[in-house]
Design a protein around this motif. Structure first.
Motif, PDB file in Angstrom:
ATOM      1  N   SER A  90       0.836  -0.906  -0.154  1.00 57.84           N
ATOM      2  CA  SER A  90      -0.227   0.085   0.250  1.00 57.84           C
ATOM      3  C   SER A  90       1.012   1.032   0.387  1.00 57.84           C
ATOM      4  CB  SER A  90      -0.807   0.152   1.331  1.00 57.84           C
ATOM      5  OG  SER A  90      -1.647   1.735   1.394  1.00 57.84           O
ATOM      6  N   ASN A  91       0.223   2.102  -0.392  1.00 56.13           N
ATOM      7  CA  ASN A  91       1.201   3.550  -0.384  1.00 56.13           C
ATOM      8  C   ASN A  91       1.042   4.374   0.755  1.00 56.13           C
ATOM      9  OD1 ASN A  91      -1.197   4.855  -1.351  1.00 56.13           O
ATOM     10  ND2 ASN A  91      -0.611   5.899  -3.353  1.00 56.13           N
ATOM     11  N   LEU A  92      -0.187   3.820   1.844  1.00 55.28           N
ATOM     12  CA  LEU A  92       0.667   4.376   3.123  1.00 55.28           C
ATOM     13  C   LEU A  92       1.749   4.018   3.195  1.00 55.28           C
ATOM     14  CD1 LEU A  92      -3.444   3.042   4.335  1.00 55.28           C
ATOM     15  CD2 LEU A  92      -2.487   5.547   3.965  1.00 55.28           C
ATOM     16  N   ALA A  93       2.218   3.324   2.887  1.00 57.45           N
ATOM     17  CA  ALA A  93       3.212   2.916   3.853  1.00 57.45           C
ATOM     18  C   ALA A  93       4.500   4.549   3.379  1.00 57.45           C
ATOM     19  CB  ALA A  93       4.821   2.264   2.888  1.00 57.45           C
ATOM     20  N   PHE A  94       4.597   5.473   2.564  1.00 54.09           N
ATOM     21  CA  PHE A  94       5.268   6.554   2.421  1.00 54.09           C
ATOM     22  C   PHE A  94       4.881   7.698   2.651  1.00 54.09           C
ATOM     23  CE2 PHE A  94       5.958   3.058  -1.196  1.00 54.09           C
ATOM     24  CZ  PHE A  94       6.975   3.294  -0.694  1.00 54.09           C
ATOM     25  N   PHE A  95       5.445   8.395   3.649  1.00 51.02           N
ATOM     26  CA  PHE A  95       4.825   9.385   4.734  1.00 51.02           C
ATOM     27  C   PHE A  95       5.217  10.477   3.623  1.00 51.02           C
ATOM     28  CE2 PHE A  95       6.063   7.332   7.574  1.00 51.02           C
ATOM     29  CZ  PHE A  95       5.868   8.078   8.764  1.00 51.02           C
ATOM     30  N   PRO A  96       4.440  11.813   3.704  1.00 46.67           N
ATOM     31  CA  PRO A  96       3.442  12.305   2.785  1.00 46.67           C
ATOM     32  C   PRO A  96       4.060  13.831   2.119  1.00 46.67           C
ATOM     33  CG  PRO A  96       2.358  12.789   4.858  1.00 46.67           C
ATOM     34  CD  PRO A  96       3.593  12.041   4.706  1.00 46.67           C
ATOM     35  N   TRP A 249       5.419  13.596  12.473  1.00 55.38           N
ATOM     36  CA  TRP A 249       5.524  11.611  12.816  1.00 55.38           C
ATOM     37  C   TRP A 249       4.288  11.445  13.759  1.00 55.38           C
ATOM     38  CZ3 TRP A 249       5.895   7.428  15.977  1.00 55.38           C
ATOM     39  CH2 TRP A 249       6.064   6.236  15.123  1.00 55.38           C
ATOM     40  N   CYS A 250       3.889  12.062  14.862  1.00 53.29           N
ATOM     41  CA  CYS A 250       2.911  11.136  15.857  1.00 53.29           C
ATOM     42  C   CYS A 250       1.454  11.766  14.563  1.00 53.29           C
ATOM     43  CB  CYS A 250       2.546  11.388  16.780  1.00 53.29           C
ATOM     44  SG  CYS A 250       4.263  11.431  17.606  1.00 53.29           S
ATOM     45  N   GLY A 251       1.888  12.868  14.375  1.00 48.77           N
ATOM     46  CA  GLY A 251       0.355  12.725  13.613  1.00 48.77           C
ATOM     47  C   GLY A 251      -0.242  12.677  12.129  1.00 48.77           C
ATOM     48  N   PHE A 252       0.970  11.555  11.295  1.00 44.41           N
ATOM     49  CA  PHE A 252       0.592  10.950  10.499  1.00 44.41           C
ATOM     50  C   PHE A 252       1.131   9.168  10.373  1.00 44.41           C
ATOM     51  CE2 PHE A 252       2.611   7.762   7.023  1.00 44.41           C
ATOM     52  CZ  PHE A 252       1.062   8.432   6.175  1.00 44.41           C
ATOM     53  N   TYR A 266       0.082   1.468  11.006  1.00 43.61           N
ATOM     54  CA  TYR A 266       1.203   2.244  10.217  1.00 43.61           C
ATOM     55  C   TYR A 266       1.863   0.838   9.915  1.00 43.61           C
ATOM     56  CZ  TYR A 266       5.155   4.293   7.723  1.00 43.61           C
ATOM     57  OH  TYR A 266       6.227   3.817   6.826  1.00 43.61           O
ATOM     58  N   LEU A 267       2.300   0.272  11.022  1.00 45.80           N
ATOM     59  CA  LEU A 267       3.044  -1.383  11.649  1.00 45.80           C
ATOM     60  C   LEU A 267       2.628  -2.234  10.670  1.00 45.80           C
ATOM     61  CD1 LEU A 267       3.828  -0.381  15.314  1.00 45.80           C
ATOM     62  CD2 LEU A 267       5.502   0.690  13.095  1.00 45.80           C
ATOM     63  N   GLU A 268       0.963  -1.752  10.439  1.00 43.59           N
ATOM     64  CA  GLU A 268       0.934  -3.742  10.104  1.00 43.59           C
ATOM     65  C   GLU A 268       1.032  -2.912   7.896  1.00 43.59           C
ATOM     66  OE1 GLU A 268      -2.966  -3.390  11.453  1.00 43.59           O
ATOM     67  OE2 GLU A 268      -2.437  -3.939  13.247  1.00 43.59           O
ATOM     68  N   VAL A 269       0.649  -2.155   7.322  1.00 46.05           N
ATOM     69  CA  VAL A 269       1.030  -1.409   6.266  1.00 46.05           C
ATOM     70  C   VAL A 269       2.761  -1.714   6.256  1.00 46.05           C
ATOM     71  CG1 VAL A 269       1.580   0.007   4.901  1.00 46.05           C
ATOM     72  CG2 VAL A 269      -0.518   0.179   6.129  1.00 46.05           C
TER      73      VAL A 269
END
Length: 397
Positions: A90-96, A249-252, A266-269
């Motif tokens: 998933s692209n949720l692994a990449f910070f914004p 960091w915490c927000g994302f 996030y850890l699961e992603v």
């Protein structure tokens, strides 16, 4: 200048136009050295790629993770790929932050998001080199600052600094954030730490540098009989800076968790990508596998490399490296070496660990200029050749 007390002395505002212009003039030789090393790497890549029938521009802007960042910039989050073995990427692994900048720059210019990402990397790599110069100059003098910037450019995986990846952006934010701590600009430190935390998972290292330095500074003052309120007054902006630092960091992390319906979303992603943190068990097993098989030489070289990295860190601490740099460097190394996943990416993950280069920069600054720049020239040539070979081969995933 090297003790922790200097980190808490209130400094001038970070953005003082005359001071910035003067600092930029002082950093000009370092920026020129950095640019020359990186230009050599780009020329080598262009020549190698042409001979190999590949496009150097594509290798820098539209391969591997750069494609994922571009997709986030163009389509937002929610895209995923299911592999034949059932794993989901998933692209949720990449910070914004990098995709946001790609989208913004491409909206304001004719650049595509991919080219915007490369422009961001080139500009922020210069910003990072400037921060490295400022750090080296503060601790060991102008020559050390210039050499530190050149050494960072000449790392074997230095070509990543010119790719549409987030390492250059992150290192610029991290290095200026740590420098802000060193000079007592706490609000700037917190803001930059928060932005670094929106850029890469290792943004936690900048947050740790801000929080631990603030905690130790206050603890020392309390131990000296100073009341907490008086200690905070003696360090203007410390409390707002500390509160700002973890927000990105915490927000994302929390946003991904809410989107996934799990606090540890996030850890699961990351786990679906085969990434995560296991205390270095997987990396140790990988090294042992190399040492116990026909690739013994490669395993031995890897072991020597890890030992060298550890030695550089310990040597820097023994030289009196200030606490913010020591905490930041240790956290970057810890996160890189204890992460599982594709082990070929570990040199890239350690690219932001610039404090490791400070002892080398200080040593070369004491050498004769001809000898120092000969060493840097050889390293730059090796980095250019390796970077061209690497990107035309397996490359950095």
């Amino acid at each position: 200048m090297n003790d922790l007390a200097s980190a808490g002395v209130p400094g001038r505002p970070l953005w003082d136009a005359p001071a910035v212009r003067a600092a930029l003039r002082a950093a000009a030789p370092a920026l020129a050295a950095f640019a020359a090393v990186r230009l050599l790497g780009l020329v080598a890549l262009a020549v190698w790629s042409t001979a190999n029938g590949k496009d150097w521009h594509t290798l820098l802007s539209a391969r591997w993770d750069a494609l994922w960042y571009t997709r986030v910039a163009e389509q937002g989050y929610g895209y995923a790929v299911q592999l034949p073995n059932g794993d989901v990427h998933s692209n949720l692994a990449f910070f914004p932050l990098l995709p946001w900048l790609e989208r913004g720059l491409s909206a304001l210019s004719p650049l595509s998001p991919a080219d915007a990402g490369m422009v961001v990397a080139w500009l922020t790599s210069l910003a990072a080199a400037w921060a490295l110069y400022a750090t080296g100059e503060r601790l060991h003098g102008p020559r050390a600052g210039t050499i530190l910037a050149a050494l960072w450019a000449a790392l074997p995986v230095g070509i990543v600094q010119s790719m549409a990846y987030s390492e250059s952006l992150f290192t610029a934010l991290a290095a200026w954030g740590v420098y802000a701590v060193l000079t007592g600009r706490w609000v700037w430190a917190g803001a930059l730490a928060s932005l670094a935390g929106l850029t890469r998972p290792v943004g936690a290292a900048v947050v740790a540098a801000v929080l631990l330095t603030a905690a130790v500074t206050l603890w020392r003052q309390r131990a000296g009989g100073v009341r907490l309120r008086a200690a905070l007054r003696a360090h203007p902006g410390m409390l707002p800076g500390v509160l700002l630092a973890p927000l990105g960091w915490c927000g994302f992390f929390l946003w991904v968790g809410a989107r996934q319906g799990s606090f540890t979303g996030y850890l699961e992603v990351q786990g679906d990508w085969g990434n995560g943190f296991d205390g270095g068990t997987a990396f140790g097993a990988f090294i042992w596998h190399q040492l116990s098989g026909p690739t013994f030489a490669a395993g031995l070289a890897l072991l020597v490399g890890v030992a060298l990295v550890a030695w550089l860190y310990v040597h820097g601490v023994r030289q009196g490296q200030p606490l913010p740099l020591a905490v930041y460097g240790a956290t970057v190394l810890l996160l890189a070496l204890t992460a599982k996943g594709y082990f070929g990416s570990k040199p890239r993950l350690m690219l932001p660990a610039y404090p490791l280069l400070l002892p080398l920069a200080a040593g070369l600054a004491r050498a004769r200029p001809v000898r120092a720049w000969l060493v840097i020239g050889l390293l730059a040539a090796g980095s250019a050749a390796y970077g061209a070979f690497w990107l035309n081969g397996s490359g950095p995933p």
